[in-house]
Design a protein around this motif. Structure first.
Motif, short mmCIF file in Angstrom:
data_model
loop_
_atom_site.label_atom_id
_atom_site.label_comp_id
_atom_site.label_asym_id
_atom_site.label_seq_id
_atom_site.Cartn_x
_atom_site.Cartn_y
_atom_site.Cartn_z
N LEU A 1 44.93 -31.23 58.42
CA LEU A 1 45.17 -30.50 59.66
C LEU A 1 46.35 -29.56 59.45
CD1 LEU A 1 44.94 -33.42 62.24
CD2 LEU A 1 43.11 -31.98 61.35
N THR A 2 46.42 -28.51 60.27
CA THR A 2 47.62 -27.67 60.25
C THR A 2 48.70 -28.38 61.04
OG1 THR A 2 47.05 -26.52 62.27
CG2 THR A 2 46.16 -25.61 60.24
N GLY B 1 50.28 -27.41 63.65
CA GLY B 1 50.00 -27.35 65.08
C GLY B 1 48.93 -28.34 65.48
N GLU B 2 47.89 -28.46 64.66
CA GLU B 2 46.80 -29.38 64.96
C GLU B 2 47.27 -30.82 64.94
OE1 GLU B 2 42.94 -26.86 63.32
OE2 GLU B 2 44.00 -28.21 61.99
N LEU B 3 48.19 -31.11 64.02
CA LEU B 3 48.68 -32.49 63.93
C LEU B 3 49.42 -32.88 65.21
CD1 LEU B 3 48.60 -34.82 61.90
CD2 LEU B 3 50.89 -34.17 61.19
N ALA C 1 56.10 -20.45 62.00
CA ALA C 1 55.33 -19.82 60.92
C ALA C 1 54.45 -20.85 60.22
CB ALA C 1 56.28 -19.18 59.92
N ALA C 2 54.92 -22.10 60.18
CA ALA C 2 54.19 -23.14 59.45
C ALA C 2 53.11 -23.78 60.30
CB ALA C 2 55.17 -24.21 58.96
N SER D 1 50.36 -22.82 61.36
CA SER D 1 48.97 -22.60 60.97
C SER D 1 48.73 -22.94 59.50
CB SER D 1 48.57 -21.15 61.25
OG SER D 1 49.48 -20.28 60.62
N THR D 2 49.73 -23.55 58.85
CA THR D 2 49.58 -23.96 57.46
C THR D 2 49.16 -25.42 57.41
OG1 THR D 2 51.43 -22.51 56.97
CG2 THR D 2 50.74 -23.99 55.22
N LEU D 3 48.35 -25.79 56.42
CA LEU D 3 47.94 -27.18 56.30
C LEU D 3 49.15 -28.06 55.95
CD1 LEU D 3 44.53 -27.12 54.41
CD2 LEU D 3 45.04 -26.75 56.82
N ASP E 1 50.30 -28.64 52.40
CA ASP E 1 51.11 -27.65 51.69
C ASP E 1 52.58 -27.66 52.13
OD1 ASP E 1 49.01 -26.74 50.16
OD2 ASP E 1 48.38 -25.25 51.64
N TYR E 2 52.93 -28.59 53.00
CA TYR E 2 54.32 -28.64 53.50
C TYR E 2 55.27 -29.21 52.44
CZ TYR E 2 53.39 -27.65 58.45
OH TYR E 2 53.07 -27.06 59.62
N ARG F 1 47.11 -30.20 46.75
CA ARG F 1 47.57 -28.98 47.39
C ARG F 1 46.42 -28.38 48.16
NH1 ARG F 1 52.92 -28.02 47.92
NH2 ARG F 1 52.61 -30.15 48.51
N ARG G 1 45.98 -22.42 52.28
CA ARG G 1 45.06 -22.01 53.34
C ARG G 1 45.77 -22.02 54.69
NH1 ARG G 1 40.13 -25.68 53.28
NH2 ARG G 1 41.55 -26.38 51.64
N ARG H 1 45.12 -21.70 59.06
CA ARG H 1 44.11 -21.75 60.11
C ARG H 1 44.82 -21.46 61.42
NH1 ARG H 1 41.34 -26.41 58.59
NH2 ARG H 1 42.67 -27.71 59.85
N ASP I 1 43.49 -23.79 66.71
CA ASP I 1 43.78 -25.22 66.71
C ASP I 1 42.47 -25.97 66.94
OD1 ASP I 1 44.48 -27.83 67.34
OD2 ASP I 1 46.42 -27.21 68.14
N ILE J 1 41.75 -29.01 66.71
CA ILE J 1 41.88 -30.28 67.43
C ILE J 1 41.92 -30.01 68.93
CG2 ILE J 1 43.37 -32.27 67.81
CD1 ILE J 1 42.11 -32.32 65.08
#
Lengths: 258, 545
Positions: free
Chosen positions: A99-100, A102-104, A134-135, A137-139, A142-143, B267, B271, B273, B276, B278
């Motif tokens: 998840l990104t 935000g999604e988490l 900024a982060a 939308s990043t998965l 990759d953090y 990794r 990517r 996205r 959202d 969810i």
């Protein structure tokens, strides 16, 4: 119901909490009272049982015996009620890393039963407050370690819990973000919330916490207000005095460069 | 360095044995089982002795081809095989591939399966002893090289697949290649068997084997035949081809080690996205747990879809779309039905009605494959646990995410089979049995995934690896879920059999039993699994990490 009366002023009360892994007694009948509206530091050497204790208090690990009360509610008898009051940031566990960020946060909010619009607002607030815009939308995979900590903290905060249980919240976090987290936590305590935080960094605990417990070998070695525990020394000296210094302070002569 | 690597391996194994005594039982059981195969191998060798050199070479060639195919595909399909010496584990030691490759290679040859196959092939080669000493020598060298191709081929296949599947760009190509290969395999088999199995054995099989004897798959076996008839040039280049293949595989394996040492797999490839996924899945209606008017729950009509369920479903759909571990699982489910349809059926000369088994098999593979679903969350499931008693939502959301792709996939397979056989009258029966199997197996799997989780690869890890320490637990869980699946399957499949063999009217019964039992097992399973999840929340984290 005597527990309730006793527990009401306690945000978290641990009663004879015990956990054994095979031959190792990781946590040995720990009793701890964490007053409401306190910023409580739990310190201890590696392997002292801090994480195990906090896991048992937050519903992640079933204790062999003993009780963990959150505002008087038994975590292991009424988990739904108790868990609703707690926000958790564990240490060293994975997160749903496809998840990104935000999604988490959205996921954590929805799992807590918050309505969609509330989740959206809080997600955006948290991403901004923790400098993760900024982060967002990043998965998560990759953090960096520090960003993972921050997103974990955001997940712990999203449902506005009464008690925050944070395992090493400042580990790997840069000074700017650490400042932001500090401010958030201090405001949370000032508004009546309770923070329980484990840490290895004594200076940080001295600076932030008003109460502290020193844990070693699965026992509470000392607990109380910061001044009570320090007993006139600085916390680090007191800590080393309580848990004992390394017995064999061997000189690594071969490491010297010249 | 070789000794260090080997010592590391055996120390790890020894510690595992000490910590978990049942492992020793498994090890002994495996050894006894392998030894029990020895008489069979010796018997086969004696039988081969009586055959002519041509027939013997052909038989050995087919055996070698099957073994090589098995060595390369089984580790890809059955995750959880031993990976104590996964090259990725050496990243922090600052060793080079050149240093550890010999040790890792030797360790690969010193595993029980590799030793067993070496022994078995040596025994089989003894059937050349009456031709000439030279033929026997060539046969033994050929066998050694063939086993080397198996062992190294397996390592390279796993390493390359792990690389490909973790890379977004090659992932599509890989899936396409797998699909294409299966399609080609299927059509070749069908064309070859168009005129019946006898004609195929007479003509096509001969040509095929002649060609296989010129490839690294069979050259090692065909060389002995050439040597028997004194065709030294033919035997020589075949052995050289095998040796060259082994050398290339060894280099590829070393290259994979070198790659794994500096490219940890976890990794996401940077990517991003924006949307959202969810939050988008959440209902716009106020969440009171009974939002029955929502599109999803009306569509399904069968279970509640409150916010947590939707969130879990959305999360799992993201995983099914992007996580290498789930992609591998999704690709793996077609193996069994395809093997059955494209290979077993024509080879055994089965009636076309047997093709109806394939979609049911697909449904069962999908459902049974989820028997360790929860463990794939690894320690990330802490977030589900601390969120309250969300067991039902967690299990329902997971099942829904599977159904989203599994229902269309199985129905498509069923439609394909109906079109192929032309027995459209059996449609209700097949649809009932297929959906019933999917529901029943998913229901069973959801319970076992909470009751008996075993360690799965962590997020971002090699999807073909397993955490050390999972073998016994995985075996137990797999046996139990298989047994439970076998118990419930007749309920939803027997009416289909009756429809095909007794009277077409049973098809409608099959549709009824399939939908009713499928839904009942799924809902009952999910309910039970959800309750168990909440009860066991305090130990789940320890079980999967």
């Amino acid at each position: 119901m005597t527990q309730l009366g006793e527990g009401r002023t306690q945000a978290m009360a641990l009663r004879a909490l015990t956990k054994r892994f095979g031959a190792t007694l990781a946590v040995d009948r720990i009793d701890l009272d964490i007053p409401t509206h306190s910023f409580y530091g739990v310190v201890g050497p590696n392997g002292a049982g801090k994480t195990t204790t906090l896991s048992m208090a937050t519903g992640l690990l079933r204790p062999d015996s003993g009780q963990a009360l959150i505002h008087g509610v038994d975590m292991w008898r009424e988990p739904s009620r108790a868990k609703a009051m707690v926000g958790v940031l564990p240490d060293g566990l994975h997160s749903f890393d496809r998840l990104t960020g935000g999604e988490l946060i959205s996921y954590a909010g929805l799992m807590r039963g918050l309505p969609k619009e509330t989740v959206r607002e809080r997600r955006d607030d948290l991403l901004a407050a923790l400098d993760l815009d900024a982060a967002g939308s990043t998965l998560v995979t990759d953090y960096s370690a520090g960003m993972t900590k921050k997103i974990g903290l955001a997940c712990a905060l999203v449902h506005a819990p009464r008690v925050l249980v944070l395992d090493e919240p400042f580990e790997a976090v840069d000074p700017v973000s650490a400042g932001a987290i500090r401010r958030i936590l201090q405001e949370f305590v000032a508004s009546g919330g309770t923070v329980v935080m484990s840490s290895h960094v004594m200076a940080l605990v001295e600076r932030l916490c008003d109460h502290v417990a020193v844990v070693g070998h699965g026992h509470v070695l000392a607990a109380g207000t910061l001044d009570e525990v320090r007993a006139g020394q600085d916390l680090e000296a007191r800590f080393v005095g309580l848990v004992g210094d390394i017995a064999d302070q061997r000189d690594l002569a071969w490491l010297r460069q010249s | 360095m070789v000794a260090t690597v080997l010592r590391l391996k055996y120390t790890t194994v020894r510690h595992q044995l000490v910590r978990e005594w049942w492992r020793a039982l498994l090890l002994i059981g495996g050894a006894v089982w392998s030894l029990s195969l020895v008489p069979a191998v010796v018997w086969a060798s004696v039988q081969l002795l009586d055959e002519s050199a041509e027939v013997r070479a052909d038989i050995l060639l087919v055996v070698a081809a099957i073994c090589i195919a098995g060595w390369i595909t089984v580790p890809l399909l059955v995750t959880g095989l031993e990976d104590t010496l996964d090259p990725g584990r050496f990243t922090t030691f600052g060793v080079s591939a050149k240093q550890i490759a010999p040790g890792l290679t030797l360790a690969a040859f010193l595993t029980a399966p590799a030793l067993f196959f070496t022994g078995a092939f040596v025994v089989l080669m003894l059937s050349w002893r009456e031709e000439s000493a030279a033929a026997l020598a060539v046969a033994l060298v050929g066998a050694a090289l063939t086993v080397a191709v198996m062992v190294l081929g397996a390592r390279v296949a796993v390493a390359w697949s792990a690389r490909a599947v973790n890379d977004r760009r090659t992932r599509g190509v890989l899936l396409l290649a797998v699909g294409l290969a299966l399609a080609v395999l299927g059509s070749v088999v069908w064309i070859a068997l168009r005129d019946g199995i006898d004609s195929a054995l007479q003509y096509e099989a001969q040509t095929l084997m002649e060609w296989l004897g010129r490839t690294p798959v069979g050259a090692g076996m065909a060389a002995a035949e050439s040597a028997t008839y004194g065709r030294w040039w033919s035997a020589g280049w075949r052995l050289a081809l095998m040796a060259g293949t082994v050398a290339v595989l060894a280099l590829a394996w070393r290259d994979s080690i070198a790659h794994a040492l500096v490219n940890p797999v976890h990794r996401g490839g940077g990517r991003r996205r924006r949307a959202d996924a969810i939050l988008a899945s959440a209902s716009d209606l106020p969440s009171d747990g009974t939002s029955g008017a929502s599109r999803w729950s009306r569509l399904a009509g069968l279970w509640r879809a409150d916010e947590p369920t939707r969130a879990v479903r959305a999360r799992m759909l993201v995983s099914w779309g992007t996580d290498a571990r789930y992609l591998v699982a999704a690709a793996g489910v077609i193996t069994l039905p395809v093997i059955f349809f494209a290979i077993a059926m024509p080879v055994l000369g089965l009636d076309t009605r047997w093709a109806f088994v394939a979609p049911v098999m697909l449904a069962a593979s999908i459902g049974w494959g989820r028997h360790n679903d929860v463990a794939y969350d690894h320690t990330a499931l802490w977030l589900d646990i601390v969120s309250g008693s969300r067991g039902r939502a967690v299990m329902a959301g997971r099942a829904q995410a599977v159904l989203v792709w599994a229902v269309p996939a199985t129905l498509l397979a069923a439609a394909g089979i109906l079109a192929w056989t032309g027995r459209w009258y059996a449609a209700p029966g097949l649809v009932g049995a297929t959906l019933g199997t999917l529901g029943a197996t998913l229901g069973v799997a959801s319970v076992t995934s909470v009751l008996l989780p075993y360690r799965a690869p962590a997020p971002g890890e090699n999807p073909f690896g397993a955490e050390v320490g999972s073998l016994g637990a995985s075996l137990g869980a797999q046996l139990l879920s298989s047994a439970a699946t076998m118990l419930v399957l007749p309920l939803v499949t027997v009416p289909l059999v009756l429809a095909l063999t007794v009277h077409a009217g049973w098809g409608w019964v099959s549709l009824g039993t399939g939908l009713v039992f499928g839904a009942a097992f799924l809902l009952g399973g999910l309910r039970l699994a959800g309750t168990l999840y909440d009860q066991r929340a305090g130990s789940l984290l320890a079980r999967v990490s």
